[in-house]
Write a protein that holds these residues in place. Structure first.
Motif, short mmCIF file in Angstrom:
data_model
loop_
_atom_site.label_atom_id
_atom_site.label_comp_id
_atom_site.label_asym_id
_atom_site.label_seq_id
_atom_site.Cartn_x
_atom_site.Cartn_y
_atom_site.Cartn_z
N ALA A 1 0.84 -1.20 0.00
CA ALA A 1 0.00 0.00 0.00
C ALA A 1 0.87 1.25 0.00
O ALA A 1 0.50 2.28 -0.55
CB ALA A 1 -0.93 0.00 1.21
N GLU A 2 2.06 1.15 0.57
CA GLU A 2 3.00 2.28 0.60
C GLU A 2 3.36 2.72 -0.82
O GLU A 2 3.49 3.91 -1.09
CB GLU A 2 4.27 1.85 1.34
CG GLU A 2 5.40 2.84 1.32
CD GLU A 2 6.68 2.28 1.90
OE1 GLU A 2 7.74 2.79 1.53
OE2 GLU A 2 6.64 1.34 2.70
N VAL A 3 3.48 1.76 -1.74
CA VAL A 3 3.83 2.06 -3.13
C VAL A 3 2.57 2.24 -3.99
O VAL A 3 2.44 3.20 -4.74
CB VAL A 3 4.74 0.96 -3.73
CG1 VAL A 3 4.95 1.16 -5.21
CG2 VAL A 3 6.07 0.91 -2.98
N GLN A 4 1.65 1.29 -3.89
CA GLN A 4 0.45 1.29 -4.73
C GLN A 4 -0.57 2.34 -4.33
O GLN A 4 -1.45 2.68 -5.11
CB GLN A 4 -0.21 -0.09 -4.72
CG GLN A 4 0.65 -1.20 -5.29
CD GLN A 4 0.93 -1.00 -6.77
OE1 GLN A 4 0.08 -0.54 -7.52
NE2 GLN A 4 2.12 -1.37 -7.20
N GLU B 1 -4.46 6.22 -8.46
CA GLU B 1 -4.21 7.67 -8.44
C GLU B 1 -3.48 8.12 -7.18
O GLU B 1 -2.93 9.21 -7.14
CB GLU B 1 -5.51 8.46 -8.63
CG GLU B 1 -6.59 8.18 -7.62
CD GLU B 1 -7.39 6.90 -7.88
OE1 GLU B 1 -8.06 6.45 -6.94
OE2 GLU B 1 -7.34 6.36 -8.98
N SER B 2 -3.45 7.29 -6.15
CA SER B 2 -2.73 7.65 -4.93
C SER B 2 -1.39 6.91 -4.80
O SER B 2 -0.76 6.95 -3.75
CB SER B 2 -3.61 7.39 -3.70
OG SER B 2 -3.87 6.01 -3.55
N ALA B 3 -0.96 6.27 -5.88
CA ALA B 3 0.32 5.55 -5.88
C ALA B 3 1.48 6.53 -5.72
O ALA B 3 1.40 7.68 -6.15
CB ALA B 3 0.48 4.74 -7.16
N THR B 4 2.56 6.07 -5.11
CA THR B 4 3.75 6.87 -4.90
C THR B 4 4.81 6.46 -5.91
O THR B 4 5.23 5.30 -5.93
CB THR B 4 4.30 6.68 -3.47
OG1 THR B 4 3.29 7.02 -2.53
CG2 THR B 4 5.53 7.53 -3.23
N LEU B 5 5.24 7.40 -6.75
CA LEU B 5 6.27 7.12 -7.74
C LEU B 5 7.57 6.82 -7.01
O LEU B 5 8.04 7.61 -6.20
CB LEU B 5 6.45 8.32 -8.67
CG LEU B 5 7.49 8.17 -9.77
CD1 LEU B 5 7.12 7.05 -10.75
CD2 LEU B 5 7.65 9.49 -10.52
N GLN B 6 8.17 5.69 -7.31
CA GLN B 6 9.42 5.27 -6.69
C GLN B 6 10.58 5.79 -7.53
O GLN B 6 10.66 5.53 -8.72
CB GLN B 6 9.47 3.74 -6.59
CG GLN B 6 8.32 3.15 -5.78
CD GLN B 6 8.32 3.64 -4.35
OE1 GLN B 6 9.27 3.42 -3.61
NE2 GLN B 6 7.26 4.31 -3.95
#
Length: 128
Positions: A42-45, A51-56
């Motif tokens: 969930a931290e990444v996705q 739309e709430s995903a975090t770009l790594q």
């Protein structure tokens, strides 16, 4: 229909690739960077969908510290950057294999749009 269950999971440390083999003799190698930036956590996705995903960013040199089996359905990858909260089910790994090229192209496009890089961030040193 569920994905086939791997018969082999092997980490190639020097190449930083995870090899996944199946009973039919096929084998696929996924870079650890790819697995890290597409972590199912969930931290990444994101907690609220894509739309709430975090770009790594800066994950080009990431490696694995450990791999743990989770029951008969998944593995947990322990990345050397401290990330270890995603469970990679056999279905999810199979999906990553099947969509690797499109996923990677999309990731590179999102990095470019964000003005970000795959390169690890350096440590800022201030001159006195």
């Amino acid at each position: 229909m569920s994905a086939p269950i791997p018969t082999k999971v092997h980490y190639h440390k020097q190449a930083r690739e995870l090899e996944i083999g199946y009973a039919d003799g096929t084998s696929h190698r996924l870079s650890v960077e790819y697995l890290r930036v597409f972590s199912p956590s969930a931290e990444v996705q994101g907690h609220g969908g894509p739309e709430s995903a975090t770009l790594q960013v800066g994950k080009k040199d990431v490696g694995l510290a450990n791999i743990s089996r989770v029951g008969r359905y998944a593995i947990k990858l322990h990345f050397d950057d401290g990330h270890d909260s995603g469970l990679y089910s056999w279905d999810y790994l199979h999906e990553l294999i099947q969509h690797r090229e499109a996923n990677w192209a999309d990731y590179l496009k999102r990095l470019e749009e964000a003005g970000a890089s795959r390169e690890p961030l350096g440590i800022e040193i201030k001159q006195l």
